[in-house]
Design a protein around this motif. Structure first.
Motif, PDB file in Angstrom:
ATOM      1  N   THR A 185       0.859  -1.186   0.000  1.00  0.00           N
ATOM      2  CA  THR A 185       0.000   0.000   0.000  1.00  0.00           C
ATOM      3  C   THR A 185       0.903   1.246   0.000  1.00  0.00           C
ATOM      4  O   THR A 185       2.103   1.147   0.307  1.00  0.00           O
ATOM      5  N   PRO A 186       0.360   2.424  -0.288  1.00  0.00           N
ATOM      6  CA  PRO A 186       1.193   3.639  -0.260  1.00  0.00           C
ATOM      7  C   PRO A 186       1.872   3.855   1.101  1.00  0.00           C
ATOM      8  O   PRO A 186       3.021   4.286   1.153  1.00  0.00           O
ATOM      9  N   GLU A 187       1.175   3.523   2.202  1.00  0.00           N
ATOM     10  CA  GLU A 187       1.788   3.711   3.535  1.00  0.00           C
ATOM     11  C   GLU A 187       3.011   2.803   3.691  1.00  0.00           C
ATOM     12  O   GLU A 187       4.032   3.200   4.252  1.00  0.00           O
ATOM     13  N   GLU A 188       2.891   1.589   3.202  1.00  0.00           N
ATOM     14  CA  GLU A 188       4.023   0.654   3.305  1.00  0.00           C
ATOM     15  C   GLU A 188       5.186   1.106   2.419  1.00  0.00           C
ATOM     16  O   GLU A 188       6.354   1.009   2.806  1.00  0.00           O
ATOM     17  N   ILE A 189       4.853   1.624   1.260  1.00  0.00           N
ATOM     18  CA  ILE A 189       5.902   2.068   0.336  1.00  0.00           C
ATOM     19  C   ILE A 189       6.680   3.228   0.955  1.00  0.00           C
ATOM     20  O   ILE A 189       7.913   3.292   0.846  1.00  0.00           O
ATOM     21  N   GLU A 190       5.973   4.130   1.646  1.00  0.00           N
ATOM     22  CA  GLU A 190       6.654   5.239   2.319  1.00  0.00           C
ATOM     23  C   GLU A 190       7.686   4.711   3.306  1.00  0.00           C
ATOM     24  O   GLU A 190       8.819   5.189   3.360  1.00  0.00           O
ATOM     25  N   LEU A 191       7.291   3.733   4.114  1.00  0.00           N
ATOM     26  CA  LEU A 191       8.213   3.202   5.131  1.00  0.00           C
ATOM     27  C   LEU A 191       9.363   2.428   4.475  1.00  0.00           C
ATOM     28  O   LEU A 191      10.510   2.523   4.905  1.00  0.00           O
ATOM     29  N   LEU A 192       9.043   1.683   3.429  1.00  0.00           N
ATOM     30  CA  LEU A 192      10.111   0.964   2.725  1.00  0.00           C
ATOM     31  C   LEU A 192      11.120   1.937   2.123  1.00  0.00           C
ATOM     32  O   LEU A 192      12.331   1.733   2.203  1.00  0.00           O
ATOM     33  N   LYS A 193      10.613   3.027   1.547  1.00  0.00           N
ATOM     34  CA  LYS A 193      11.524   4.010   0.945  1.00  0.00           C
ATOM     35  C   LYS A 193      12.466   4.598   2.000  1.00  0.00           C
ATOM     36  O   LYS A 193      13.642   4.827   1.739  1.00  0.00           O
ATOM     37  N   LYS A 194      11.921   4.834   3.193  1.00  0.00           N
ATOM     38  CA  LYS A 194      12.772   5.382   4.256  1.00  0.00           C
ATOM     39  C   LYS A 194      13.831   4.356   4.671  1.00  0.00           C
ATOM     40  O   LYS A 194      14.995   4.691   4.832  1.00  0.00           O
ATOM     41  N   ALA A 195      13.391   3.099   4.866  1.00  0.00           N
ATOM     42  CA  ALA A 195      14.351   2.051   5.254  1.00  0.00           C
ATOM     43  C   ALA A 195      15.463   1.946   4.205  1.00  0.00           C
ATOM     44  O   ALA A 195      16.651   1.809   4.535  1.00  0.00           O
ATOM     45  N   ILE A 196      15.076   2.028   2.956  1.00  0.00           N
ATOM     46  CA  ILE A 196      16.044   1.889   1.862  1.00  0.00           C
ATOM     47  C   ILE A 196      16.988   3.086   1.833  1.00  0.00           C
ATOM     48  O   ILE A 196      18.216   2.936   1.737  1.00  0.00           O
ATOM     49  N   GLN A 197      16.432   4.291   1.971  1.00  0.00           N
ATOM     50  CA  GLN A 197      17.286   5.478   1.890  1.00  0.00           C
ATOM     51  C   GLN A 197      18.282   5.500   3.053  1.00  0.00           C
ATOM     52  O   GLN A 197      19.452   5.832   2.869  1.00  0.00           O
ATOM     53  N   ILE A 198      17.827   5.115   4.232  1.00  0.00           N
ATOM     54  CA  ILE A 198      18.739   5.050   5.384  1.00  0.00           C
ATOM     55  C   ILE A 198      19.885   4.072   5.067  1.00  0.00           C
ATOM     56  O   ILE A 198      21.052   4.345   5.333  1.00  0.00           O
ATOM     57  N   SER A 199      19.541   2.963   4.473  1.00  0.00           N
ATOM     58  CA  SER A 199      20.545   1.923   4.205  1.00  0.00           C
ATOM     59  C   SER A 199      21.547   2.361   3.145  1.00  0.00           C
ATOM     60  O   SER A 199      22.740   2.077   3.259  1.00  0.00           O
TER      61      SER A 199
END
Ligand code: GLY
Ligand code: MN
Ligand code: MN
Length: 493
Positions: free
Chosen positions: A226-240
């Protein structure tokens, strides 16, 4: 981090007069998934249930590390996805059709959670309890887990009772009728799970027990974000990827694998990532050939080695999964570069081919073909179709609440988020020229299928080509200024 004042105010208003302490909630990050998200996921799940069925979920067990120290608790991802509840010793039931209570009212889901407990909360932190679960997570039917035993429900009346089978690896730790061990035992008794009712002479039939369907339903749901999950995934990825970039700048021969792991994980924590999504993999030289190398204890990485770094931050439950392989001294040797560029070529082709409608198998075959062709041209394998173990794993997997996330792997669809991670690993002693030995390269990126069906690279902030990596490694590092006292010297003072 900017606090979402509006959300905090709502929570304060909600909590007013309830007598429940919301201290824990007020301290929660503003961008965690909302109760509404989890409620909608339960609704979506219900839609997929067969007629006259109930699905039963259990919280993850607490795992003991040693003596009186447990591993950091991590909720079962299905349970978290459907509830937002992050504590152990809980059971959730979701019904296809509404059930009638004695008073004539109806409910279609019910949760049993661990009770509040002053003593336990003093040692290990706030619990939501049944009231908190209602107010914070939006359940209407929530009870303390000790009530599950007496909960009256005729499971034999359902066409299907759907749950994941048990591994029988839950300890009966506490003298507590509501702990997970007892919840499972009570459930087994209620549904006549084979072996549960030892007093019965005839093994009861388990016609309506379904331990197969849950995985498929959850694959369908969790595989499309969902869009909410994609937001969190994008943050996890950018941090990494910021972690990868900082390490590229800081890398020096003589550092230890552990220290390099520490730099990545410091960046994760700096940006509010709670955990690593999986044990970090930092392998120099031959260690890079061990696919899930997690010892990370080589004390001094060597000047001429490659270092393979596979690390993912977990941010509010969602995990990245990213690998970069870089030369310790900042410059690829000709052999290292040949292997690296070949893996990159396979990876880039596979990413470009990851379009809605294409099959996972087609991109996997494409990457493997490119790698086999390249290995043959470099003289590492004797024929294009020669059997070899230099690329012994698959091309990728979904990511999400799990690093190897739920999801169907037939055809790409918009909303899928997954890794593309070919690799070549040539351990010492391999049947090829020695000059290739101890070269291990994996390049792993996180990709999403956009609404238009095209792949979107989410982890491109960290350089991917050999040239870009060498350039990044020339950059100064903030860690050049970070000088700690000498350990031995400091001890003698
Ligand atoms: N980090 C585990 C994997 O790449 O699948
Ligand atoms: Mn992976
Ligand atoms: Mn990985």
């Amino acid at each position: 981090m900017i606090l979402d004042i509006k959300r905090i105010l709502i929570l304060i208003l909600l909590s007013a007069g309830s007598g429940f302490s919301f201290a824990q909630v007020l301290e929660a990050p503003a961008d965690i998934l909302t109760a509404e998200f989890h409620k909608q996921r339960r609704e979506a799940f219900r839609q997929k249930l067969p007629e006259n069925s109930v699905a039963v979920f259990f919280a993850n067990p607490v795992r003991n590390r040693a003596n009186d120290v447990d591993y950091l608790y991590h909720q079962d991802p299905n349970f978290y996805y459907l509830t937002g509840y992050r504590e152990p010793n809980a059971v959730l039931l979701i019904f296809k059709e509404s059930q009638q209570k004695k008073d004539g009212s109806f409910y279609n889901e019910i949760i049993f959670v661990q009770p509040r407990n002053k003593m336990a909360e003093m040692w290990t932190g706030k619990r939501l309890g049944d009231e908190g679960v209602k107010e914070v997570l939006g359940f209407t039917e929530a009870f303390e887990n000790t009530k599950f035993d007496k909960y009256q429900l005729d499971f034999s009346a359902f066409n299907k009772v759907i749950f994941n089978d048990f591994y029988n690896d839950v300890r009966d730790e506490e003298k507590d009728n509501g702990d997970l061990y007892n919840l499972i035992e009570q459930f087994k008794g209620k549904v006549n799970y084979p072996g549960a009712n030892k007093s019965l002479e005839i093994e009861p039939k388990r016609a309506n027990l379904d331990t197969k369907s849950l995985e498929k339903i959850m694959d369908d749901l969790r595989g499309i974000k969902t869009p909410e999950e994609i937001e969190l995934l994008k943050k996890a990825i950018q941090i990494s990827v910021i972690g990868q970039v900082e390490v590229m700048k800081a890398m020096k021969p003589g550092m230890s694998e552990t220290e390099i792991q520490g730099i990545h994980e410091f960046v994760f924590k700096k940006f509010g990532s709670e955990y690593e999504g999986y044990p970090s993999i930092v392998g120099a030289g031959n260690n890079g050939c061990i696919l899930h190398y997690i010892d990370n204890q080589k004390p001094e990485i060597q000047n001429d080695e490659l270092i393979l770094m596979d690390l993912g931050a977990e941010y509010h439950g969602y995990t990245a999964d990213i690998t970069r392989t870089i030369p310790v001294n900042g410059k690829f040797s000709p052999e290292q570069k040949a292997i690296y560029d070949l893996v990159y070529k396979a990876q880039q082709a596979a990413i470009e081919a990851s379009k809605a409608g294409a099959t996972w198998k087609s991109t996997s075959d494409l990457a493997r073909r490119i790698i086999n062709q390249g290995l043959y041209e470099l003289g590492i394998i004797p024929a294009i179709d020669a059997h070899h173990m230099y690329y012994p794993h698959g091309l990728g997997h979904h990511i999400g609440l799990d690093v190897h996330d739920s999801g169907n792997k037939d055809v790409f669809e918009p909303g899928m988020v997954f890794t593309v991670e070919p690799g070549i690993y040539i351990p010492e002693g391999s049947r090829c020229d020695k000059k290739w030995w101890k070269i291990a390269v994996r390049i792993e990126d996180d990709v999403m299928i956009g609404e238009d069906g095209n792949p979107i690279l989410l982890s491109g902030y960290a350089p991917r080509t050999s040239e870009e990596i060498e350039k990044m490694m020339e950059q100064p590092s903030v860690l050049d200024q970070f000088v700690l006292p000498d350990l031995k010297e400091s001890m003698s003072k």
